[in-house]
Design an enzyme around this catalytic site. Structure first.
Site, PDB file in Angstrom:
ATOM      1  N   ASP A 154      -9.016-108.451  -9.222  1.00  0.00           N
ATOM      2  CA  ASP A 154     -10.317-107.849  -9.513  1.00  0.00           C
ATOM      3  C   ASP A 154     -10.522-106.622  -8.623  1.00  0.00           C
ATOM      4  O   ASP A 154      -9.736-106.350  -7.708  1.00  0.00           O
ATOM      5  CB  ASP A 154     -11.399-108.903  -9.251  1.00  0.00           C
ATOM      6  CG  ASP A 154     -12.762-108.507  -9.791  1.00  0.00           C
ATOM      7  OD1 ASP A 154     -12.834-107.565 -10.598  1.00  0.00           O
ATOM      8  OD2 ASP A 154     -13.756-109.157  -9.414  1.00  0.00           O
ATOM      9  N   GLU A 157     -10.168-100.861  -9.473  1.00  0.00           N
ATOM     10  CA  GLU A 157     -10.331 -99.533 -10.102  1.00  0.00           C
ATOM     11  C   GLU A 157      -9.890 -98.356  -9.216  1.00  0.00           C
ATOM     12  O   GLU A 157      -9.495 -97.350  -9.800  1.00  0.00           O
ATOM     13  CB  GLU A 157     -11.802 -99.307 -10.481  1.00  0.00           C
ATOM     14  CG  GLU A 157     -12.312-100.165 -11.612  1.00  0.00           C
ATOM     15  CD  GLU A 157     -12.580-101.600 -11.182  1.00  0.00           C
ATOM     16  OE1 GLU A 157     -12.549-102.482 -12.048  1.00  0.00           O
ATOM     17  OE2 GLU A 157     -12.781-101.831  -9.986  1.00  0.00           O
ATOM     18  N   ASP A 276     -17.964-106.932 -16.034  1.00  0.00           N
ATOM     19  CA  ASP A 276     -19.233-107.635 -15.798  1.00  0.00           C
ATOM     20  C   ASP A 276     -20.223-107.388 -16.937  1.00  0.00           C
ATOM     21  O   ASP A 276     -21.236-106.707 -16.778  1.00  0.00           O
ATOM     22  CB  ASP A 276     -19.841-107.187 -14.471  1.00  0.00           C
ATOM     23  CG  ASP A 276     -18.956-107.551 -13.290  1.00  0.00           C
ATOM     24  OD1 ASP A 276     -18.029-108.366 -13.470  1.00  0.00           O
ATOM     25  OD2 ASP A 276     -19.188-107.018 -12.189  1.00  0.00           O
TER      26      ASP A 276
END
Length: 641
Positions: A154, A157, A276
């Site tokens: 996770d 980015e 999300d």
């Protein structure tokens, strides 16, 4: 390319505070008789949000390891989250070993400082060959203590709670690890390079900001002098490759990796979830187009957080979401720390929807797994826009409220609050309900109003297909041992037609899916009808694997047999008559509440053109055809005059 369990249902939540809570979740699913295959932990299992650690109070090995033994004994899997940010902490082994091996992204020769959940962090440089080795060693150390079945990468980015060039403050103390997203480092913007301050801005949630906003500075440097400006979009891909290689190296088995950040080629190494997403009806609808887009981008294993990640969902939204999410390629319920509990057993209405929708998914697991094989070998998406199978039907080009699984299983979910019907587009042809195969939509091309009361989702099978199904179960391990059921779909009332399908099975462990090593079976199914004779047969590659499992075809259901078809005279397999079979014949009903009404009387046109013919459902049970051997089954039907 994922292991068998990954095509089943997953449960996660950020906020499972200890092992007992996670165990209670598994028990909750068992008590509610809802299928569950994979249980997840967000960062709750970590010690102070540090990767490859366990919270010594809430997730000690003495409690977690026995729980994992019970999970694995039940045929289930366990997956945990890791983030790329490595806590700057000299008492933390992962950090000290990383520093010793010089694996972090740099700025002016020093590791680039950022802040995420653990507090101050450095980011591994996965373009550096040494980093993959270090990463694999850290995963191996963790796996010895916690035998996870996959990893969830996770925040890659990369996400950073700060921007620019930062230092650890000398005159204040940053708050400890926890749910803190405000930057506590001393930072300054970098404006003296064209990489950090190019003549354009980016759109960050509606705000125009510099390109390095809350991520790595663009003038930071990767291995061999590569600027972050040029490598930024590759971070998630490079981490996925390193993680996949590390997991595969543990036991030589097929790994499972879930990544948030992707790039071209990521689908070879990892599955993807859409981030999300909110628990809103708008996000429920949007999840379909997002899933379809990622399939076309080369990410076939994709899905959204069922019931929404945040804020708290509602009962109605949740039962409609599982009716859709049960058919995402990646099907997982996941919620935010601050959201109320939303496991599917929390409401009886949601539990009933879950038993219904996931019940069908688990029967379709052979089909999902075959689509996975086709995605791996051909690049075809698993969840597809309707126009993929109907390129000449222009009305389907902009359709984003329905989708296909493979070439001919169509899902038409409820996407509006308070709705009890669905207005669904059906390309020309005959579409059979997989929940009640005596019901069919006969379409000339147009919208059909379908009943969709509580706990109902509409899933239809197109004509001219042979669909392999199994008996389902509460886990995929249970489901995959059940006998097979072949569903053959002909145009309703046809007197002459053909159908085909295929099935891929393997040992679920070797890294590459394919034929040629004795640990897989590939079956092509064919069917035809003509002169009142139905024939179903197969062609098998490497049938030894399926034979070794003792898998058999127990039932064949033919949809669309001619009207008036009575009891078959005999069932023939390989030229011999079977004596212990039983035949059940039902009359089909046609859905006719179409925008342009379709008549249900007998007439011309097998595919919705002209008047629709009545058809029959002929079910032949009591079979025991070895899946791993070629078979040729036929029967002559009597016609009631």
């Amino acid at each position: 390319m994922c292991f068998w369990n990954s095509w089943s249902f997953h449960q996660c939540r950020w906020g499972y505070k200890n092992v007992s809570v996670v165990q209670a979740v598994v028990e909750g699913y068992d008590n509610a008789r809802i299928p569950l295959d994979v249980i997840w932990n967000d960062d709750d299992h970590m010690d102070a949000a540090k990767d490859f650690t366990l919270d010594p109070v809430n997730y000690p090995p003495s409690k977690l390891q026995p729980f994992l033994k019970s999970i694995h004994a039940s045929g289930r899997k366990y997956i945990v989250l890791i983030d790329p940010g490595i806590a700057v902490n000299t008492s933390y082994g992962t950090y000290t070993r990383g520093m010793a091996q010089d694996v972090f992204i740099k700025y002016h020769g020093r590791p680039y400082l950022a802040q995420v959940w653990p507090g101050p962090v450095y980011f591994p440089d996965f373009l550096n060959p040494k980093t993959s080795t270090w990463w694999a060693e850290e995963i191996a150390r963790f796996h010895q203590n916690v035998p996870v079945d996959g990893l969830w990468i996770d925040m890659n980015e990369v996400s950073n709670f700060c921007s620019g060039l930062c230092e650890i403050p000398k005159d204040k103390t940053c708050p400890g690890p926890g749910i803190v997203t405000e930057c506590c480092l001393d930072c300054k913007n970098i404006t003296d390079t064209r990489w950090d301050d190019p003549p354009y801005k980016i759109n960050a949630s509606g705000t125009k900001v510099p390109i390095g906003y809350k991520t790595i500075a663009k003038s930071a440097v990767h291995y061999n002098g590569v600027l972050e400006y040029n490598a930024h979009s590759l971070y998630g891909l490079s981490e996925a490759k390193a993680t996949q290689k590390a997991l595969q190296g543990l036991e030589g088995k097929r790994p499972f990796v879930l990544t948030r950040s992707t790039f071209v080629g990521s689908g070879k190494y990892a599955a993807h979830w859409t981030g999300d997403n909110q628990g809103t009806w708008e996000n429920l609808r949007y999840s379909i187009s997002t899933m379809l887009n990622f399939g076309m981008f080369g990410m076939p294993m994709v899905g959204a957080d069922i019931c929404g990640f945040y804020p708290g969902t509602t009962e109605e939204l949740c039962y409609r979401w599982i009716e859709l999410g049960a058919f995402y390629p990646f099907s997982r319920d996941h919620a935010n720390y601050f959201s109320k509990r939303q496991e599917l057993y929390q409401w009886e209405t949601v539990a009933e929807s879950a038993r219904n929708a996931l019940g069908l998914r688990y029967k379709l697991l052979p089909y999902f797994y075959t689509l996975n094989f086709l995605a791996h070998t051909t690049g075809a998406p698993i969840a597809r826009p309707v126009f993929f199978s109907f390129p000449d039907y222009a009305e389907s080009y902009g359709l984003s409220t329905q989708f296909l699984l493979g070439s001919g299983v169509m899902v038409s979910p409820v996407l509006k609050k308070g709705a009890s019907h669905v207005r669904a587009l059906f390309p020309p042809g005959i579409w059979y309900s997989l929940f009640d195969m005596t019901r069919a939509v006969v379409s000339k091309g147009g919208y059909v109003t379908l009943d969709a009361p509580l706990n109902t989702v509409n899933v239809h099978l197109y004509q001219n297909m042979v669909l392999p199904m199994q008996g389902g179960g509460r886990t995929s391990e249970e489901a995959r041992t059940t006998p097979f059921h072949l569903v053959v779909s002909f145009p309703a009332g046809t007197e002459s037609s053909e159908a085909e399908g295929e099935l891929y099975l393997d040992d679920d462990e070797r890294p590459e899916m394919g034929i040629g090593r004795g640990t897989a079976t590939h079956v092509k199914f064919y069917a035809s009808i003509g002169n009142m004779k139905v024939r179903v047969w197969s062609d098998v590659e490497e049938g030894e694997y399926a034979e070794s499992l003792g898998l058999v075809i127990e039932k064949v259901t033919v949809l669309g047999a001619p009207s008036g078809a009575g009891k078959s005279t005999s069932i023939m397999v390989g030229g011999e008559t079977l004596s212990d079979t039983h035949v059940k014949i039902s009359e089909m009903s046609h859905v006719a509440n179409v925008d342009e009404e379709v008549e249900e009387e007998e007439g011309e046109g097998e595919s919705g053109g002209g008047k629709a013919k009545r058809g029959m459902v002929v079910e032949v049970g009591g079979l025991a055809l070895p899946l791993g051997k070629k078979f040729d089954m036929s029967w002559q039907m009597e016609i009631a005059k």
